[in-house]
Write a protein that holds these residues in place. Structure first.
Motif, mmCIF file in Angstrom:
data_model
loop_
_atom_site.group_PDB
_atom_site.id
_atom_site.type_symbol
_atom_site.label_atom_id
_atom_site.label_comp_id
_atom_site.label_asym_id
_atom_site.label_seq_id
_atom_site.Cartn_x
_atom_site.Cartn_y
_atom_site.Cartn_z
ATOM 1 N N MET A 95 0.840 -1.172 0.000
ATOM 2 C CA MET A 95 0.000 0.000 0.000
ATOM 3 C C MET A 95 0.888 1.239 0.000
ATOM 4 O O MET A 95 1.803 1.357 0.815
ATOM 5 N N PRO A 96 0.620 2.179 -0.899
ATOM 6 C CA PRO A 96 1.444 3.391 -0.954
ATOM 7 C C PRO A 96 1.167 4.300 0.243
ATOM 8 O O PRO A 96 0.110 4.236 0.872
ATOM 9 N N ILE A 97 2.112 5.165 0.529
ATOM 10 C CA ILE A 97 1.936 6.143 1.602
ATOM 11 C C ILE A 97 0.853 7.122 1.173
ATOM 12 O O ILE A 97 0.929 7.724 0.093
ATOM 13 N N SER A 98 -0.177 7.273 2.009
ATOM 14 C CA SER A 98 -1.296 8.146 1.641
ATOM 15 C C SER A 98 -1.168 9.554 2.207
ATOM 16 O O SER A 98 -1.755 10.491 1.676
ATOM 17 N N HIS A 99 -0.402 9.687 3.292
ATOM 18 C CA HIS A 99 -0.306 11.005 3.921
ATOM 19 C C HIS A 99 0.901 11.024 4.860
ATOM 20 O O HIS A 99 1.119 10.065 5.593
ATOM 21 N N ILE A 100 1.633 12.089 4.845
ATOM 22 C CA ILE A 100 2.709 12.283 5.809
ATOM 23 C C ILE A 100 2.203 13.259 6.854
ATOM 24 O O ILE A 100 1.761 14.368 6.521
ATOM 25 N N ILE A 101 2.228 12.844 8.102
ATOM 26 C CA ILE A 101 1.693 13.654 9.189
ATOM 27 C C ILE A 101 2.826 14.461 9.807
ATOM 28 O O ILE A 101 3.807 13.900 10.289
ATOM 29 N N ASP A 102 2.672 15.764 9.786
ATOM 30 C CA ASP A 102 3.640 16.622 10.454
ATOM 31 C C ASP A 102 3.289 16.668 11.936
ATOM 32 O O ASP A 102 2.139 16.936 12.298
ATOM 33 N N PRO A 103 4.247 16.403 12.813
ATOM 34 C CA PRO A 103 3.947 16.417 14.250
ATOM 35 C C PRO A 103 3.585 17.817 14.725
ATOM 36 O O PRO A 103 4.046 18.814 14.168
ATOM 37 N N ARG A 104 2.732 17.856 15.738
ATOM 38 C CA ARG A 104 2.336 19.103 16.373
ATOM 39 C C ARG A 104 2.955 19.155 17.760
ATOM 40 O O ARG A 104 2.985 18.151 18.456
#
Length: 110
Positions: A1-10
């Motif tokens: 499965m491809p990466i769907s979203h990169i989450i930037d930390p808060r």
């Protein structure tokens, strides 16, 4: 499965100026669950006389996993557990109906 979203930390303040970068929970990925937290702390250097001390606080109905790449943390809880977590070790705390714990700079690191 491809990466769907990169989450930037808060940045999230856990109290007394203890800042972590929180990745989960994240509003766009609620399927992970509301009680899954993924926090990153460090790398941090403390000047002489400064410490990492998170006062006793409760958890209910979740588990925490602590893994260190460097340094040490002293974990104490209401079950009587008192141990120093060091790099390569894993501490898995299951809160169940409730537990109170603290995370502090070990005496040898002060």
């Amino acid at each position: 499965m491809p990466i769907s979203h990169i989450i930037d930390p808060r940045m999230h303040d856990l109290g007394a100026g203890f800042l972590v970068r929180r990745i989960l929970p994240f509003h766009a990925h609620k399927s992970v669950g509301p009680f899954v937290f993924f926090d990153h702390f460090g790398p941090t250097e403390y000047p002489p006389g400064s410490t990492f001390d998170v006062r006793p606080h409760p958890h209910i109905g979740l588990a925490t996993v602590t893994f260190l790449f460097d340094g040490a943390i002293r974990h104490r809880d209401s079950l009587g557990t008192d141990l120093v977590i060091e790099p390569g070790a894993v501490n898995w705390m299951t809160a169940g109906r409730g537990i109170v714990h603290s995370e502090r700079t070990p005496d040898t690191q002060r």
